[in-house]
Write an enzyme that holds these catalytic residues in place. Sequence first.
Site, PDB file in Angstrom:
ATOM      1  N   TYR A  29       9.192  12.292 137.452  1.00  8.30           N
ATOM      2  CA  TYR A  29       9.570  12.886 136.160  1.00  8.30           C
ATOM      3  C   TYR A  29      10.738  13.861 136.309  1.00  8.30           C
ATOM      4  O   TYR A  29      10.790  14.642 137.263  1.00  8.30           O
ATOM      5  CB  TYR A  29       8.398  13.679 135.581  1.00  8.30           C
ATOM      6  CG  TYR A  29       7.236  12.850 135.099  1.00  8.30           C
ATOM      7  CD1 TYR A  29       7.366  11.971 134.029  1.00  8.30           C
ATOM      8  CD2 TYR A  29       5.989  12.971 135.710  1.00  8.30           C
ATOM      9  CE1 TYR A  29       6.283  11.236 133.574  1.00  8.30           C
ATOM     10  CE2 TYR A  29       4.892  12.249 135.260  1.00  8.30           C
ATOM     11  CZ  TYR A  29       5.051  11.377 134.197  1.00  8.30           C
ATOM     12  OH  TYR A  29       3.987  10.659 133.748  1.00  8.30           O
ATOM     13  N   HIS A  66     -12.989  49.467 144.192  1.00 12.92           N
ATOM     14  CA  HIS A  66     -12.229  48.283 144.604  1.00 12.92           C
ATOM     15  C   HIS A  66     -10.765  48.652 144.796  1.00 12.92           C
ATOM     16  O   HIS A  66     -10.177  49.343 143.970  1.00 12.92           O
ATOM     17  CB  HIS A  66     -12.383  47.199 143.526  1.00 12.92           C
ATOM     18  CG  HIS A  66     -12.000  45.822 143.983  1.00 12.92           C
ATOM     19  ND1 HIS A  66     -12.539  45.223 145.095  1.00 12.92           N
ATOM     20  CD2 HIS A  66     -11.121  44.923 143.471  1.00 12.92           C
ATOM     21  CE1 HIS A  66     -12.014  44.009 145.246  1.00 12.92           C
ATOM     22  NE2 HIS A  66     -11.151  43.809 144.276  1.00 12.92           N
ATOM     23  N   ARG A  90      -9.436  48.301 136.372  1.00 11.51           N
ATOM     24  CA  ARG A  90     -10.037  47.085 135.824  1.00 11.51           C
ATOM     25  C   ARG A  90     -11.330  47.486 135.121  1.00 11.51           C
ATOM     26  O   ARG A  90     -11.382  47.545 133.907  1.00 11.51           O
ATOM     27  CB  ARG A  90     -10.287  46.105 136.983  1.00 11.51           C
ATOM     28  CG  ARG A  90     -10.779  44.759 136.584  1.00 11.51           C
ATOM     29  CD  ARG A  90     -10.649  43.744 137.718  1.00 11.51           C
ATOM     30  NE  ARG A  90     -11.539  43.951 138.854  1.00 11.51           N
ATOM     31  CZ  ARG A  90     -11.591  43.148 139.912  1.00 11.51           C
ATOM     32  NH1 ARG A  90     -10.791  42.082 139.984  1.00 11.51           N
ATOM     33  NH2 ARG A  90     -12.414  43.379 140.911  1.00 11.51           N
ATOM     34  N   ARG A 107     -17.268  44.275 151.584  1.00  9.84           N
ATOM     35  CA  ARG A 107     -17.451  43.197 150.592  1.00  9.84           C
ATOM     36  C   ARG A 107     -16.391  42.104 150.736  1.00  9.84           C
ATOM     37  O   ARG A 107     -15.657  41.815 149.798  1.00  9.84           O
ATOM     38  CB  ARG A 107     -17.314  43.770 149.178  1.00  9.84           C
ATOM     39  CG  ARG A 107     -18.491  44.456 148.600  1.00  9.84           C
ATOM     40  CD  ARG A 107     -18.311  44.698 147.091  1.00  9.84           C
ATOM     41  NE  ARG A 107     -16.980  44.992 146.652  1.00  9.84           N
ATOM     42  CZ  ARG A 107     -16.437  46.208 146.592  1.00  9.84           C
ATOM     43  NH1 ARG A 107     -17.128  47.264 146.918  1.00  9.84           N
ATOM     44  NH2 ARG A 107     -15.190  46.358 146.188  1.00  9.84           N
ATOM     45  N   CYS A 159       2.941  14.726 139.920  1.00  7.45           N
ATOM     46  CA  CYS A 159       2.399  14.151 138.685  1.00  7.45           C
ATOM     47  C   CYS A 159       0.934  14.571 138.527  1.00  7.45           C
ATOM     48  O   CYS A 159       0.370  15.242 139.374  1.00  7.45           O
ATOM     49  CB  CYS A 159       2.494  12.632 138.722  1.00  7.45           C
ATOM     50  SG  CYS A 159       4.160  12.013 139.044  1.00  7.45           S
ATOM     51  N   MET A 160       0.314  14.107 137.449  1.00 10.03           N
ATOM     52  CA  MET A 160      -1.097  14.435 137.229  1.00 10.03           C
ATOM     53  C   MET A 160      -1.980  13.851 138.340  1.00 10.03           C
ATOM     54  O   MET A 160      -2.912  14.496 138.802  1.00 10.03           O
ATOM     55  CB  MET A 160      -1.546  13.891 135.871  1.00 10.03           C
ATOM     56  CG  MET A 160      -2.953  14.304 135.498  1.00 10.03           C
ATOM     57  SD  MET A 160      -3.503  13.572 133.953  1.00 10.03           S
ATOM     58  CE  MET A 160      -2.444  14.383 132.773  1.00 10.03           C
ATOM     59  N   ASP A 161      -1.657  12.632 138.783  1.00  7.79           N
ATOM     60  CA  ASP A 161      -2.550  11.906 139.698  1.00  7.79           C
ATOM     61  C   ASP A 161      -1.993  11.706 141.099  1.00  7.79           C
ATOM     62  O   ASP A 161      -2.748  11.463 142.031  1.00  7.79           O
ATOM     63  CB  ASP A 161      -2.848  10.518 139.124  1.00  7.79           C
ATOM     64  CG  ASP A 161      -3.210  10.604 137.659  1.00  7.79           C
ATOM     65  OD1 ASP A 161      -4.221  11.233 137.353  1.00  7.79           O
ATOM     66  OD2 ASP A 161      -2.443  10.084 136.821  1.00  7.79           O
ATOM     67  N   LYS A 193     -18.322  34.346 144.958  1.00  9.50           N
ATOM     68  CA  LYS A 193     -18.008  34.035 143.551  1.00  9.50           C
ATOM     69  C   LYS A 193     -17.099  32.811 143.472  1.00  9.50           C
ATOM     70  O   LYS A 193     -16.481  32.418 144.467  1.00  9.50           O
ATOM     71  CB  LYS A 193     -17.340  35.249 142.899  1.00  9.50           C
ATOM     72  CG  LYS A 193     -16.025  35.652 143.534  1.00  9.50           C
ATOM     73  CD  LYS A 193     -15.554  37.027 143.048  1.00  9.50           C
ATOM     74  CE  LYS A 193     -14.209  37.382 143.673  1.00  9.50           C
ATOM     75  NZ  LYS A 193     -13.815  38.773 143.397  1.00  9.50           N
TER      76      LYS A 193
END
Length: 395
Positions: free
Chosen positions: A264, A162, A133, A217, A311-313, A37
């Site tokens: 930052y 599970h 669940r 599993r 940072c983002m990048d 999955k």
Amino acid sequence: MNIKRGPAVEISLAAIRHNYELVQGLTHGKKVVATVKADAYGHGAIDVALMLEKLGVYCLGVAYAPEAIELRKGGIRAPILVYFDNITAEDIIKYNLTPIVYGAGAADILSAEALRQGRQIDIHVDIDTGMGRVGFLYDRESEAIRALSRLKGVRVAGFMSHFSEADLKDRTFAELQLERFLRLKSEIEGLFTEAIWHMANSAAVMSFPESHLDAVRPGLILYGADALEPDYKRPKAAAFRPAMTVKARLLHIRRVPPGRSISYGRTFVTARESLVGVVAAGYADGYPRALSNKAHVLVNGQFAPIIGRICMDVAMVDLTDCANLNGIRENCEGLATPGIEGLATPCVEVLLIGRQGGKEITASEVAAWAGTISYEILISLGRANERVHVDEDGL
Ligand SMILES: *Cc1c(COP(=O)(O)O)cnc(C)c1O
């Protein structure tokens, strides 16, 4: 669609094959439902599934029907268990999927649709023994479970449950869950003679042989990450091999005087003259911001700390204590400038996850630094970035 930008993810199919064979060894050849999955936990579900199919895997497991349909379109013919998604009856029948059913209503709909098409389909039935669940409650819904044997359009081919904490050293609750599952089995197996019984996830494959039953599993350990809490005594045979390596480019290195703040929020201030590298990986690439000032990376076979906020990048790394940075320069063809400062060093790889020069950073370590679990790290890095599959055994 992933646009090539940050890190490159390399997946070793040989490692996954090795891990699959270890699972077979640990379970003495029990049937394996290989959990693929979430794009095989970021490892590429189609490539992984095609290889496992060649190895004769009993069955594949996904969460949602569209994941299974992708596998069918990718050429997978093996049975596919769909863990959560049993409401799209038409797709399930059309693509020959095996849904796990956890409510009487879904079973009725599947049966009716199958009969309408003159078919009978296999289902597995989820029993909630303590995961809380989904699943028929082990002690309250015995009648609803028995009623499944009367549906003409479905055949109950399996029962599953599970574990909620099979990774813990304290096995009290895992044992209780198994006991509940086995008690139900003894009560109803006469009605469902063709059903197999399965319960063990990765942690239970490693630590709880009594729970291996008819099938197991595993997901995580196929990808080579450790599934048990740190102080758990591992079986010797459980030498799983990490399949994912995450490499990022070092964009830039410069010398920074003491007292300069980095990134930052100014959460890191240089205490000395420092060599600061800029790594081409940020939270947009699945490298969590929670790793700010916590993670280490591998540069030239040495650990180097991430400094300041991610940072983002990009993320900054302190290279001051790294020896042999000249080695980096030597590896870079065509760089005329002597010294490190201001060099663009596009050929240098920084490992975010992987092994280099006898040192290793695992997904579990990165997860611990970020306050999460290895599953989340593998999935976010694996799914956000360009991936290549390699098979060192050349198979
Ligand atoms: C995800 C999942 C698994 C695999 O769990 P791992 O801990 O990765 O081994 C097995 N069964 C079900 C129902 C799951 O949702």
